[in-house]
Design a protein around this motif. Structure first.
Motif, PDB file in Angstrom:
ATOM      1  N   GLN A  62      35.511  29.267  52.772  1.00 32.65           N
ATOM      2  CA  GLN A  62      36.349  29.237  51.839  1.00 32.65           C
ATOM      3  C   GLN A  62      35.611  30.087  50.017  1.00 32.65           C
ATOM      4  N   GLU A  63      36.733  30.441  49.336  1.00 31.39           N
ATOM      5  CA  GLU A  63      36.142  30.495  48.036  1.00 31.39           C
ATOM      6  C   GLU A  63      36.200  29.435  47.177  1.00 31.39           C
ATOM      7  N   TYR A  70      33.380  37.340  49.218  1.00 34.98           N
ATOM      8  CA  TYR A  70      33.847  36.179  48.154  1.00 34.98           C
ATOM      9  C   TYR A  70      33.559  34.587  49.195  1.00 34.98           C
ATOM     10  N   LYS A  71      33.687  34.974  50.240  1.00 29.90           N
ATOM     11  CA  LYS A  71      33.847  32.980  51.048  1.00 29.90           C
ATOM     12  C   LYS A  71      32.332  33.153  50.888  1.00 29.90           C
ATOM     13  N   ASN A  92      38.582  31.977  40.864  1.00 28.29           N
ATOM     14  CA  ASN A  92      37.819  31.532  41.769  1.00 28.29           C
ATOM     15  C   ASN A  92      36.853  33.142  42.292  1.00 28.29           C
ATOM     16  N   THR A  93      35.688  32.416  43.891  1.00 24.81           N
ATOM     17  CA  THR A  93      34.649  33.652  43.842  1.00 24.81           C
ATOM     18  C   THR A  93      35.649  34.982  44.373  1.00 24.81           C
ATOM     19  N   LEU A  94      37.139  34.883  44.837  1.00 21.08           N
ATOM     20  CA  LEU A  94      37.334  36.336  45.205  1.00 21.08           C
ATOM     21  C   LEU A  94      37.572  36.979  43.556  1.00 21.08           C
ATOM     22  N   PRO A 105      28.029  36.983  49.589  1.00 21.66           N
ATOM     23  CA  PRO A 105      28.700  35.809  49.365  1.00 21.66           C
ATOM     24  C   PRO A 105      27.796  34.912  49.174  1.00 21.66           C
TER      25      PRO A 105
END
Length: 640
Positions: free
Chosen positions: A588-589, A630-631, A617-619, A496
């Protein structure tokens, strides 16, 4: 001696004052020298004024008379020269005329003579003949003829000598229906050599087109109830002896006509057929179907034209025909609407709420009224039809309402009426098997009838009907996807993502367009603040732009045919972004992209289309390679 005494003595008749003498001195003229006397006489104060003009004054007057005389003489000479020049040119002595047949057959060649004349003693300069005509006349190309546009051309002559008369040959063809008059106008523009002004001479010739080699006739109903389905049949035939290579037929429908279908297939729009080559005695038929609406006794005229296209793209009419249908009205009336509209465009999956309004507008009651609705479309999901009263016949795709459904229909009194309501949804899956599966419509025809309505002798029974047709908007789907593992744009950085370290991702936009052609398609979004645009895109031929000041991304897609994403691959673009997470994003994302919005214009319905996807987002659940990583992490290198 006082003055009084002197006065008395002077006027005394006995006085001797007049005989007295004075003592002479040197001032007496006879005693003074000659020079002194002459000098004294020269003094103006002592010279007595003489009568008449002095020599100097006489000289001035003579000079003035000579000047006035010269001016008058010059004016007379100028006037004489002007009169001579004016008499050398008379506007009425310059003429132009058109000679040739005034009655002719359409499409047949014609020849005309343009005759111009200069009857003056001076030459005419810069002479030009301007020709003006209706588009029904097409002149042949000639060396001295310059075409300006579809209705104007000119012939440059130059100088026309004094007392000269010339002719110019003009050839062309007339394309017009029978008994049509076409006007040819010729204007001669010139400047006389003794003037600076421009003059004109004009003439025109009217040509009557007597016959057309193409036969054209329309079969249409003499009468029709408002909302009834009507059929027009167009017959055409080449009655001439020569071939036509570019025949086209155009129909102009009456107001209130709703086009439904045509045979043979249309070439353009809903009123244009390209026939092409038409040999002598060759012909054909065109059938047009639709519904006709209007007020009581209103006359509806259809006009049909046969012709071809000129070199400038204008439609040249060979012949024309028309027919009129009179609207007759049943005492029963019925109208329908969908979603409170008469001509809506609807979307895939939308619920359609129908309302049928009926009324007896006659003066007597009508028994056993029956209402039917024929509704046909591949776009409707009849399995979810919410009807209530009435009966749906799937085989014939009709819904019928009778007295058992609405007791009022048993005997509908004068002025009485009511409403019928039902709903049916548009299917969420539009059947698209090939590129011709597009431009879907939903057509419904409502009819109302009673056995008490009379049938006029020799005509169909007057049954009131109402047809409603609306169009289905294209279904456009936008997808926004993100990947770390991308085959076209490789990415790098920790997954991540970590605070203070750069990680790149690839964003994909994909478009599916189902059932209509669309245009002006674009996708717009913005990078989140702190996210960077790397400039890597795939494919590179796509028209995509990034604004560094606003972080806005615009993808100009343009026109898309129907079936994109179904019959053909989805329209897709990918671009790379990078992020360096900050400490406040840990755990967080990280936001990459704001919501993406697609806009386009449906070329069938004319409606503006819109599709939207949420922020990204990164999710990235679509990228299985990163799993749940993803966080944003903070491995301890950055202070918390």
């Amino acid at each position: 001696m006082s003055l009084g005494d002197l006065n008395k003595e002077l006027y005394n008749p006995n006085s001797d004052a007049g005989e007295k003498t004075h003592k002479k001195s040197r001032f007496d003229p006879e005693l003074s020298p000659q020079n002194d006397s002459q000098e004294f006489q020269k003094k103006e104060m002592w010279i007595k004024g003489k009568k008449g003009l002095t020599p100097d004054q006489k000289k001035i007057i003579k000079r003035g008379l000579w000047a006035v005389g010269s001016i008058v003489l010059l004016g007379l000479l100028t006037l004489a020269v002007y009169e001579i020049r004016r008499s050398a040119f008379n506007e009425e002595k310059t003429t132009i005329g058109l000679e040739g047949p005034t009655v002719i057959d359409s499409t047949q060649p014609a020849q005309y003579i343009i005759r111009y004349k200069n009857g003056n003693r001076v030459d005419l300069k810069d002479a030009v003949i301007r020709l003006n005509y209706q588009e029904n006349f097409q002149p042949e190309e000639a060396a001295n003829l310059k075409t300006i546009n579809a209705s104007n051309s000119q012939i440059y002559i130059g100088t026309i000598k004094a007392h000269f008369e010339g002719t110019i040959e003009l050839k062309g063809k007339f394309y017009a229906p029978q008994d049509y008059i076409v006007y040819l106008r010729a204007t001669l523009s010139y400047t006389p050599s003794n003037f600076n002004s421009t003059f004109e001479a004009q003439n025109q010739l009217g040509v009557s087109v007597q016959t057309s080699p193409i036969f054209l006739e329309i079969a249409a109903p003499l009468e029709a109830a408002s909302g009834n389905r009507v059929e027009y049949v167009i017959d055409y035939k080449n009655l001439g002896t020569r071939n036509f290579s570019d025949v086209r037929i155009k129909a102009e429908y009456p107001e209130g006509f709703l086009f439904s279908s045509a045979e043979p297939q249309l070439s353009e729009g809903n009123n244009f057929w390209y026939i092409g080559k038409l040999d002598p005695q060759q012909g054909g038929k065109i059938k047009i179907q639709g519904t006709l609406q209007g007020a009581r006794s209103e006359e509806k005229k259809i006009n049909v034209f046969a012709g071809s296209l000129s070199s400038s793209g204008q439609f040249l009419i060979y012949t024309q025909s028309d027919k009129t249908t009179k609207i007759i009205v049943s005492p029963l009336s019925i109208t329908q609407s969908v979603n409170n509209q008469r001509s809506p465009s609807v979307n895939v999956g939308e619920e359609l709420y129908y309302v049928l309004k009926y009324q007896n507008e006659g003066e007597i009651g009508l028994r056993d009224v029956i209402i039917t609705l024929e509704i046909k479309s591949l776009a409707l999901n009849f399995s979810k039809l919410k009807l209530g009263n009435g009966f749906y016949d799937r085989t014939h795709q009709t819904i019928t309402w009778k007295a058992p459904d609405f007791p009022q229909l048993t005997n509908l009194g004068p002025g009485e009426g009511g409403e019928i309501r039902f709903s049916v949804p548009v299917t969420s899956q539009i059947p698209v098997d090939n590129e011709n599966d597009k431009n879907f419509t939903v057509t419904s025809t409502a009819k109302i009838d009673s056995p008490d309505i009379p049938t006029p002798l020799g005509s169909n029974k007057i049954i009131d009907s109402d047809t409603l047709e609306f169009k289905l908007n294209s279904k456009v789907i936008l997808e926004t996807l993100g990947y770390y593992a991308d085959p076209n744009i490789p990415n790098s950085g920790p997954v991540p993502p970590q605070v203070g370290k750069e990680t790149t991702y690839t964003i994909h936009w994909k478009i599916t367009n189902v059932n209509n052609d669309i245009a002006d398609t674009r996708v717009v979004s913005s990078l989140s603040t702190g996210v960077k645009w790397t400039g890597k895109i795939y494919p590179e031929s796509e028209n995509i732009a990034f604004n560094e000041r606003t972080n806005q991304i615009i993808w100009e897609v343009g026109k898309l045919k129907n079936g994109i994403g179904i019959l053909n691959p989805k329209r897709e673009i990918s671009f790379q972004v990078s992020i360096i997470p900050q400490i406040n994003q840990a755990g967080q994302e990280a936001l990459l992209l704001t919501p993406s919005i697609l806009t386009a214009k449906d070329l069938f319905t004319g409606e503006e289309l819109r599709a939207e996807t949420p922020k990204k987002n990164t999710l990235l659940p679509e990228d299985v390679s990163i799993g749940g990583n993803y966080k944003v992490e903070n491995p301890g290198n950055e202070p918390g």
